[in-house]
Structures are given as C-alpha cells and as structure tokens.
Design a protein around this motif. Structure first.
Motif, PDB file in Angstrom:
ATOM      1  N   ALA A 102       0.848  -1.199   0.000  1.00 53.57           N
ATOM      2  CA  ALA A 102       0.000   0.000   0.000  1.00 53.57           C
ATOM      3  C   ALA A 102       0.875   1.238   0.000  1.00 53.57           C
ATOM      4  CB  ALA A 102      -0.910  -0.002   1.227  1.00 53.57           C
ATOM      5  N   VAL A 103       0.382   2.321  -0.610  1.00 56.23           N
ATOM      6  CA  VAL A 103       1.108   3.578  -0.600  1.00 56.23           C
ATOM      7  C   VAL A 103       0.934   4.218   0.764  1.00 56.23           C
ATOM      8  CG1 VAL A 103       1.269   5.887  -1.598  1.00 56.23           C
ATOM      9  CG2 VAL A 103       0.797   3.915  -3.078  1.00 56.23           C
ATOM     10  N   ASN A 104       2.031   4.486   1.435  1.00 63.76           N
ATOM     11  CA  ASN A 104       1.987   5.096   2.758  1.00 63.76           C
ATOM     12  C   ASN A 104       1.905   6.611   2.596  1.00 63.76           C
ATOM     13  OD1 ASN A 104       2.458   6.046   5.386  1.00 63.76           O
ATOM     14  ND2 ASN A 104       3.750   4.265   5.868  1.00 63.76           N
ATOM     15  N   PRO A 105       0.827   7.252   3.083  1.00 63.61           N
ATOM     16  CA  PRO A 105       0.670   8.708   2.906  1.00 63.61           C
ATOM     17  C   PRO A 105       1.852   9.499   3.451  1.00 63.61           C
ATOM     18  CG  PRO A 105      -1.356   7.716   3.734  1.00 63.61           C
ATOM     19  CD  PRO A 105      -0.303   6.648   3.792  1.00 63.61           C
ATOM     20  N   ALA A 106       2.507   8.974   4.481  1.00 57.93           N
ATOM     21  CA  ALA A 106       3.638   9.703   5.071  1.00 57.93           C
ATOM     22  C   ALA A 106       4.779   9.871   4.084  1.00 57.93           C
ATOM     23  CB  ALA A 106       4.126   8.973   6.316  1.00 57.93           C
ATOM     24  N   HIS A 107       4.852   8.955   3.116  1.00 53.53           N
ATOM     25  CA  HIS A 107       5.964   8.999   2.167  1.00 53.53           C
ATOM     26  C   HIS A 107       5.717   9.972   1.013  1.00 53.53           C
ATOM     27  CE1 HIS A 107       7.324   4.711   3.481  1.00 53.53           C
ATOM     28  NE2 HIS A 107       7.300   5.585   4.469  1.00 53.53           N
ATOM     29  N   GLN A 108       4.554  10.570   0.987  1.00 56.33           N
ATOM     30  CA  GLN A 108       4.246  11.483  -0.111  1.00 56.33           C
ATOM     31  C   GLN A 108       4.532  12.936   0.234  1.00 56.33           C
ATOM     32  OE1 GLN A 108       3.544   9.641  -2.822  1.00 56.33           O
ATOM     33  NE2 GLN A 108       3.824   8.018  -1.290  1.00 56.33           N
ATOM     34  N   ASN A 109       5.025  13.177   1.428  1.00 55.47           N
ATOM     35  CA  ASN A 109       5.347  14.532   1.861  1.00 55.47           C
ATOM     36  C   ASN A 109       6.603  15.009   1.136  1.00 55.47           C
ATOM     37  OD1 ASN A 109       6.119  16.873   3.211  1.00 55.47           O
ATOM     38  ND2 ASN A 109       5.475  16.099   5.228  1.00 55.47           N
ATOM     39  N   SER A 110       6.468  16.055   0.358  1.00 61.88           N
ATOM     40  CA  SER A 110       7.594  16.531  -0.459  1.00 61.88           C
ATOM     41  C   SER A 110       8.730  17.091   0.391  1.00 61.88           C
ATOM     42  CB  SER A 110       7.114  17.599  -1.443  1.00 61.88           C
ATOM     43  OG  SER A 110       6.556  18.702  -0.725  1.00 61.88           O
ATOM     44  N   ASN A 111       8.460  17.366   1.675  1.00 63.08           N
ATOM     45  CA  ASN A 111       9.502  17.907   2.538  1.00 63.08           C
ATOM     46  C   ASN A 111      10.390  16.824   3.136  1.00 63.08           C
ATOM     47  OD1 ASN A 111       8.637  20.626   2.261  1.00 63.08           O
ATOM     48  ND2 ASN A 111       6.995  20.257   3.755  1.00 63.08           N
ATOM     49  N   LEU A 112       9.985  15.558   2.975  1.00 62.62           N
ATOM     50  CA  LEU A 112      10.763  14.461   3.518  1.00 62.62           C
ATOM     51  C   LEU A 112      11.836  14.029   2.532  1.00 62.62           C
ATOM     52  CD1 LEU A 112       7.921  12.340   5.150  1.00 62.62           C
ATOM     53  CD2 LEU A 112       9.606  13.760   6.323  1.00 62.62           C
ATOM     54  N   PRO A 113      12.904  13.394   3.006  1.00 66.42           N
ATOM     55  CA  PRO A 113      13.991  12.967   2.111  1.00 66.42           C
ATOM     56  C   PRO A 113      13.493  12.025   1.021  1.00 66.42           C
ATOM     57  CG  PRO A 113      14.624  12.761   4.419  1.00 66.42           C
ATOM     58  CD  PRO A 113      13.167  13.061   4.408  1.00 66.42           C
ATOM     59  N   MET A 114      14.177  12.060  -0.109  1.00 65.97           N
ATOM     60  CA  MET A 114      13.795  11.193  -1.236  1.00 65.97           C
ATOM     61  C   MET A 114      13.882   9.718  -0.862  1.00 65.97           C
ATOM     62  SD  MET A 114      12.564  12.307  -3.982  1.00 65.97           S
ATOM     63  CE  MET A 114      12.875  10.919  -5.060  1.00 65.97           C
ATOM     64  N   ASP A 115      14.758   9.355   0.108  1.00 65.29           N
ATOM     65  CA  ASP A 115      14.896   7.959   0.501  1.00 65.29           C
ATOM     66  C   ASP A 115      13.570   7.343   0.904  1.00 65.29           C
ATOM     67  OD1 ASP A 115      17.522   7.930  -0.003  1.00 65.29           O
ATOM     68  OD2 ASP A 115      18.201   8.052   2.074  1.00 65.29           O
ATOM     69  N   LEU A 116      12.662   8.181   1.419  1.00 67.07           N
ATOM     70  CA  LEU A 116      11.389   7.656   1.892  1.00 67.07           C
ATOM     71  C   LEU A 116      10.494   7.212   0.753  1.00 67.07           C
ATOM     72  CD1 LEU A 116      10.529  10.088   4.818  1.00 67.07           C
ATOM     73  CD2 LEU A 116      11.535   7.829   4.920  1.00 67.07           C
ATOM     74  N   SER A 117      10.780   7.629  -0.474  1.00 71.40           N
ATOM     75  CA  SER A 117       9.946   7.247  -1.608  1.00 71.40           C
ATOM     76  C   SER A 117      10.449   5.977  -2.285  1.00 71.40           C
ATOM     77  CB  SER A 117       9.895   8.389  -2.630  1.00 71.40           C
ATOM     78  OG  SER A 117      11.179   8.551  -3.217  1.00 71.40           O
ATOM     79  N   ILE A 118      11.519   5.391  -1.774  1.00 65.96           N
ATOM     80  CA  ILE A 118      12.087   4.211  -2.457  1.00 65.96           C
ATOM     81  C   ILE A 118      12.208   3.024  -1.498  1.00 65.96           C
ATOM     82  CG2 ILE A 118      13.310   5.517  -4.234  1.00 65.96           C
ATOM     83  CD1 ILE A 118      15.848   5.243  -2.529  1.00 65.96           C
ATOM     84  N   LYS A 119      11.192   2.843  -0.644  1.00 62.40           N
ATOM     85  CA  LYS A 119      11.223   1.749   0.324  1.00 62.40           C
ATOM     86  C   LYS A 119      11.388   0.399  -0.362  1.00 62.40           C
ATOM     87  CE  LYS A 119       7.435   0.143   2.056  1.00 62.40           C
ATOM     88  NZ  LYS A 119       6.182   0.000   2.823  1.00 62.40           N
ATOM     89  N   TYR A 120      10.675   0.200  -1.458  1.00 58.94           N
ATOM     90  CA  TYR A 120      10.731  -1.098  -2.126  1.00 58.94           C
ATOM     91  C   TYR A 120      12.133  -1.375  -2.653  1.00 58.94           C
ATOM     92  CZ  TYR A 120       5.718  -0.214  -1.972  1.00 58.94           C
ATOM     93  OH  TYR A 120       4.461   0.091  -1.548  1.00 58.94           O
ATOM     94  N   ASN A 121      12.781  -0.347  -3.175  1.00 62.26           N
ATOM     95  CA  ASN A 121      14.149  -0.527  -3.660  1.00 62.26           C
ATOM     96  C   ASN A 121      15.096  -0.864  -2.515  1.00 62.26           C
ATOM     97  OD1 ASN A 121      13.379   0.055  -6.270  1.00 62.26           O
ATOM     98  ND2 ASN A 121      13.889   2.224  -6.125  1.00 62.26           N
ATOM     99  N   ILE A 122      14.885  -0.225  -1.368  1.00 71.29           N
ATOM    100  CA  ILE A 122      15.724  -0.502  -0.198  1.00 71.29           C
ATOM    101  C   ILE A 122      15.552  -1.957   0.236  1.00 71.29           C
ATOM    102  CG2 ILE A 122      16.058  -0.002   2.253  1.00 71.29           C
ATOM    103  CD1 ILE A 122      15.284   2.891   1.649  1.00 71.29           C
ATOM    104  N   VAL A 123      14.301  -2.400   0.301  1.00 73.39           N
ATOM    105  CA  VAL A 123      14.018  -3.771   0.736  1.00 73.39           C
ATOM    106  C   VAL A 123      14.631  -4.775  -0.237  1.00 73.39           C
ATOM    107  CG1 VAL A 123      12.191  -5.488   1.054  1.00 73.39           C
ATOM    108  CG2 VAL A 123      11.958  -3.215   2.055  1.00 73.39           C
TER     109      VAL A 123
END
Length: 390
Positions: free
Chosen positions: A350-371
C-alpha cells in the motif's frame, strides 16, 4: 534435523600483485552446499586463471551430479603439470555438506582442513585414493550444530615466513589458535575476519603469498520474519497478521503504520522505548510477542548502509566496522547478521501517505528498492531470503 551452513571467505593478495592466485566457489543446492577452494601455482594472472578454472570445473561438475573421480580426472586432464617442478598447476579442496549433516571432503595438496567441535580439533579418518597418478585424500563424517570447518591456502600456513616467524605460522599453530578463537564466535564472517587479520599482521601488511580463508559454521536454521508497510488491501489485515504471528522464528516490525496495524489486530499495548535516544535513528518500541519494533524507511536504509560497511570490513584487513550500537538500526543489523539464516520479508504494497510529503527525504519514496537491495545483499552473505508481497 536440518542444518544450515554459514559460509564466509576472504583472500589476502600477495604483495605487489593485482590478482589473487587462489579462488573460491560456493554453490547452494536444494539439499546441500558445494564449496571449492583452489590454489594456483605461483601468483598473479596465471595462478588466478588456473585456480578459477579449477573451481569452476569442480563446482559445475559436482553440481550436475558428477562424482569425485570424474571431477578430479577432468581437472587433472585439463590443467597441465609444471615441467620443472613436476607438480600440478593448481591444488584444491572440495567440500559437500548436506542439510542432514553429511559431509564429504576431497583434498589435493592443500593444507589439511581444520574441523573444530566444541573448541577442540576433530580428527577424522582420511582415505588415500589415486586418481590419474594423483594422491587425493577423501573423508566423510557427520557435522553437528556448532562445528566449524576452515579451509586455508598455504599462504596462511606460511604467514610470517622470513619476517616475524622464521618457519612460518605452521598448521599446528594455526589449529591451536582456531581452537581458542572460534569457540565464542557465532558467525563465519567474524572467524574469517579474525584469522585474516592475524595473517595480515604476521606478514607485516605485505603478504608474501596469496592467503585464502574459507570458514563454514554449522548452525541450526534461525528464522526471522520482518513485517514492513501496510498491506495493499486493508481488508486482509487480520489474516496477514495472524499468519505473521504464527510464522516460525523471531518477529520484527519496521514502520509505525505496520506496528499500529499489529497493535489493532492483536489488541496489545504498544509502547515507545525512550531508554536510549539516537539523533539519527528513531526510537524502538515494545509489544508482547514481538522481538523488535523499529521505524520504517529511515531505519531500513541505515541497516542497508551498515551491512554494506560490515561486508566491506570482512573483506578488508585494514578496515573495521562496529555494529554494537543500541539504536534500532544496529539491533536489527546484528539480528540479521548473527541471528538469522532464513529471512522472510512481509512487504506491504500500500502507498503510505507519510511517504508522499515533499519535505521528507527522497529515501522515503524508495522503500521497495531498499528492501530489494537489502534482500540481495543478505543473499550475497549466504542468507536465504524470501519476499512476500502483501
């Protein structure tokens, strides 16, 4: 009882050479693991090519079902004999360890294998067989949980030759050291790293020969289940959490949303642990029945970085990396490295709404790649990893 082989290997390259003349090949099969260590005559490019040929031929033939006679015969007929010294251009040790504990070993002109059980050298019977005029020593035994098998090239036995020690380290001295140094070590990587460091020091940082160490630690399988991210369909939350809790092994939750889902479905208190605060890594939390709860993407990304650094430290005699921290990333790193042979990642899609905040680091948008990168990295360290998309 099924056993797991934790394997690690590292080579010190002869001073002023660019390529190592030793080579290691490890192949995991459905019911066993095949390990081959070859030492090419001399050093440098020629030795590297010959040892590579030896390991590739051996591992491939054994994997396809060939026996030791066929394998050695092929190697002997493929690699020439030195016309001056009248010896083979590559020596080798072949090991096959089955999940049920059966071990088969074939040794040709390498230093004898070290087998350590409960801090003592285990003496096993060896049978001399002649294959194409070559003496090969064959042995069989049953491994037990906690056994350590170590194969070395002669560069380890000769460590310190002409420098700190007139006659080198010698096999008996290495055996004595390993009996003491391996007893409290739970992973193959630390054993390899430690022995490699001793060899480096004995050579004064300038190895007089290629020195290779292959460590196999026999372990009872250790299972870890890691749940991260909310499931794509929240209608299946209840069933997924039931399956996660019923799964065999340790339970880890990475992510606040995932932890809240587990809390809701199990109706168990969730408390934040403020006993230790780290400025870079969010705090851990506690819940009955869960071994570790951490924040999600920031922590997983840090775990990925730490395991990369740890892997680099294992392959370098001049570099050490500490993973003894008290923060969540350090705890999870230690668990994955030292207390895990089989990892199942329950990856919520599921898309986590917390990860869509543009003020957060880009790393938060690539969880699947990290895993996925973490999974591949752990596989390269010999772990068995499965990702369940949920």
């Amino acid at each position: 009882m099924s056993l797991f082989v934790d394997i690690s290997f590292h080579s010190l390259i002869k001073f002023e050479e660019e390529l190592c003349g030793d080579m290691v090949e490890a192949v995991r099969l459905s019911d066993s693991i095949i390990v081959v260590m070859a030492d090419g005559l001399g050093s440098g490019v020629k030795a590297n090519i010959l040892s590579t040929l030896t390991t590739k031929i051996s591992a491939t033939m054994l994997k396809e079902g060939a026996n030791i006679y066929e394998t050695v015969d092929t190697i002997v007929n493929t690699l020439p004999v030195c016309k001056v010294r009248k010896i083979a251009y590559s020596t080798f040790t072949l090991i096959k360890i089955y999940d049920d504990g059966r071990v088969y070993i074939a040794e040709y002109d390498n230093p004898p294998i070290f087998i350590i059980r409960q801090g003592r050298m285990l003496n096993i019977d060896k049978k001399e067989i002649i294959i194409n005029d070559r003496k090969v020593y064959e042995s069989k035994f049953y491994a037990q949980t906690g056994d350590v098998l170590i194969v070395v090239s002669d560069g380890v036995i000769h460590a310190g030759l002409g420098n700190i020690m007139n006659l080198g380290w010698k096999w008996e001295s290495v055996a004595d050291y390993l009996q003491r140094s391996t007893i409290d070590r739970n992973d193959a990587q630390s054993i390899t790293k430690d022995l490699s460091q001793v060899c480096w020091d004995l050579y004064g940082g300038k190895p007089g020969d290629d020195a290779t160490i292959v460590t196999m630690k026999i372990k009872t399988p250790e299972y870890v289940n890691l749940f991260t991210g909310p499931p794509k369909d929240n209608g299946v939350d209840e069933q997924i959490i039931k399956d996660f809790i019923k799964s065999y092994g340790k339970k880890v939750i990475c992510g606040g949303t995932a932890a809240n889902i587990v809390q809701r479905e199990l109706n168990r208190p969730l408390t934040v642990n403020l006993d230790f605060v780290c400025k870079d890594i969010p705090p851990t939390a506690n819940m009955e029945g869960i071994d570790l709860i951490t924040e999600g993407v920031i922590t997983l990304n840090r775990v990925l970085e730490m395991i990369k650094e740890y892997k680099k430290s294992v392959s370098s005699s001049e570099y050490n990396y500490d993973i003894s921290g008290k923060d969540g990333a350090s705890k999870l790193t230690r668990m994955l490295l030292n207390e895990c042979t089989h990892l199942t990642i329950w990856l919520g899609k599921a898309v986590n709404p917390a990860h869509q905040n543009s003020n957060l680091p880009m790393d938060l948008s690539i969880k699947y790649n990290i895993v996925n990168e973490l999974a591949e990295l752990l596989k390269s360290l010999g772990k068995k990893v499965e990702i369940k998309d949920i």
